[in-house]
Write a protein that holds these residues in place. Structure first.
Motif, PDB file in Angstrom:
ATOM      1  N   ASP A   1      -2.696   3.351  -3.589  1.00 43.76           N
ATOM      2  CA  ASP A   1      -2.619   2.000  -3.021  1.00 43.76           C
ATOM      3  C   ASP A   1      -2.600   0.955  -4.131  1.00 43.76           C
ATOM      4  O   ASP A   1      -1.851  -0.023  -4.059  1.00 43.76           O
ATOM      5  CB  ASP A   1      -3.831   1.737  -2.105  1.00 43.76           C
TER       6      ASP A   1
ATOM      7  N   ALA B   1       0.314  -1.693  -4.781  1.00 45.01           N
ATOM      8  CA  ALA B   1       0.078  -3.140  -4.820  1.00 45.01           C
ATOM      9  C   ALA B   1       0.642  -3.726  -6.112  1.00 45.01           C
ATOM     10  O   ALA B   1       1.283  -4.781  -6.106  1.00 45.01           O
ATOM     11  CB  ALA B   1      -1.416  -3.433  -4.707  1.00 45.01           C
TER      12      ALA B   1
ATOM     13  N   LEU C   1       0.857  -1.190   0.000  1.00 48.91           N
ATOM     14  CA  LEU C   1       0.000   0.000   0.000  1.00 48.91           C
ATOM     15  C   LEU C   1       0.893   1.239   0.000  1.00 48.91           C
ATOM     16  O   LEU C   1       2.100   1.145   0.220  1.00 48.91           O
ATOM     17  CB  LEU C   1      -0.936   0.007   1.214  1.00 48.91           C
ATOM     18  N   ALA C   2       0.274   2.380  -0.233  1.00 43.42           N
ATOM     19  CA  ALA C   2       1.057   3.616  -0.366  1.00 43.42           C
ATOM     20  C   ALA C   2       1.390   4.229   0.984  1.00 43.42           C
ATOM     21  O   ALA C   2       0.594   4.196   1.922  1.00 43.42           O
ATOM     22  CB  ALA C   2       0.287   4.623  -1.206  1.00 43.42           C
TER      23      ALA C   2
END
Lengths: 257, 257
Positions: free
Chosen positions: A203, A207, A170-171
């Motif tokens: 995100d 991913a 995720l970011a």
């Protein structure tokens, strides 16, 4: 045809404290003969940012507080690591055997405040970067200067998802690309009805890049995303992805606010 | 250099009940002049699988139970949709204003049991496919027969993540590719220490494909992922991604187990 490519940049050197992340990224891209095109997105594993920023801590320097010892007893975690979690967090949201859920000082919820033993020397742990948005922006500006095109930078990390059995990229920090892509009022579904869907865009980018960064031994901390369509923005912040009201309400329920 | 490409397949027709998903995918690939290569992964938006399987329900046919009315009052949701949520779920995990968290009959936790008003006709809603793994497997076998190579299929959908402000593409069904990629005992970090990391691999694939499927109006329900390295498996199931024990323990806390 709409096509996006993801390229893993090989041979990124082991990063040392006080290295410049920008220089490391630049050198790795040059060595791989990859030049960036307009709207390319460079995804960087947070671990190398942490290392470059000297955010690797020797556990022998940490003295756990009473509160850290308490949480360590319930969770079964190392009290010194729990002490760092407390220092890195605004609040502790939940403590259960095997898990400590924290509200990180950067504003989002994550387990163990993002503190990690992987890929750092024995007896040390890495903390999340001091300010991932700022780190992303610095690298972005260096890359834009170098390549003469508008590019974006995302810093990613592995996070758990509640009730799901592993971790997903995720970011953690963004520059130049929307963290959250909001359905605007023109946005309609295929039956022409208005929709207000917000997509965790950074995100999803994180991913996607994590697929190539792979398992821990792969050691690929750098992926270039090419061809993705998005509105360039100078205003994006990682906290755009966070529902603070939900965090606040859960904290209030525990009498912590 | 390790490179992965994502291709959005254009012009997928509007799907009708009793259409074959496999035929639709095949026709769209042929029309786009895309032939599948060994280990390509076809990602399909769950919405078209639901439609083909006749999982679109007219709300006028639903009579809400007392329990559905109760939950509707607290959550502010349409009582008929809540009735469907109850029918589609093993249990209701949480009810708050604006949100109903369910344990879906397929075994995972999601809001509103995955029931959705988007991209279906006014007055109807779509339910999740009856058995997404099975649907994925059927399409996979058809594609393998047609193209004579080993390929995988992932069915994805948009899900919310707790404390995060939008939705992300996650996996709903898998065939031929691991749902969860487990760090095995040979897996080590760059300092040669054993690691036991499990990666939500099918979720990362789903998130990546969702980047191209984009907003609701885009109407791109089909993405081909090429070049991704993974161990082919015949045994993968979506429930590999689910921590049932965590769900059970949360249900037990509420006296529901």
């Amino acid at each position: 045809m709409y096509q996006v490519s993801l390229t893993a940049i090989p041979n990124v050197p082991l990063v040392q404290s006080r290295d410049s992340v920008g220089d490391i990224v630049m050198t790795a891209l040059q060595d791989a003969n990859v030049s960036l095109k307009e709207q390319d997105i460079v995804v960087i594993a947070s671990k190398i940012v942490s290392k470059a920023e000297g955010r690797v801590i020797s556990l022998s320097t940490i003295t756990p507080s009473d509160r850290a010892r308490e949480i360590a007893t319930i969770s079964g975690k190392d009290p010194r690591i729990v002490e760092l979690m407390i220092q890195e967090s605004k609040a502790i949201l939940r403590v259960k055997p095997g898990v400590v859920v924290t509200v990180h000082r950067l504003g989002f919820v994550c387990t163990s405040a993002g503190i990690d033993r992987a890929n750092v020397e024995e007896g040390t742990v890495s903390l999340l970067p001091q300010n991932p948005d700022e780190s992303a922006a610095k690298v972005r500006h260096l890359l834009m200067e170098k390549f003469g095109v508008n590019v974006a930078v995302v810093i990613n990390d592995s996070f758990g998802i509640e009730y799901r059995a592993g971790s997903i990229g995720l970011a953690l920090g963004v520059a130049g690309v929307p963290a959250l892509l909001k359905g605007n009022s023109d946005e309609k579904d295929i039956y022409d009805r208005k929709r207000n869907v917000s997509i965790l865009f950074a995100d999803e980018i994180s991913a996607a890049a994590s697929l190539l960064m792979g398992q821990s031994s792969a050691g690929i901390p750098l992926v270039v995303v090419s061809g993705l369509q998005y509105p360039v923005t100078e205003e994006s912040r990682i906290t755009d992805l966070v529902v603070s009201s939900q965090i606040d309400s859960d904290l209030a329920e525990q009498g912590q606010s």
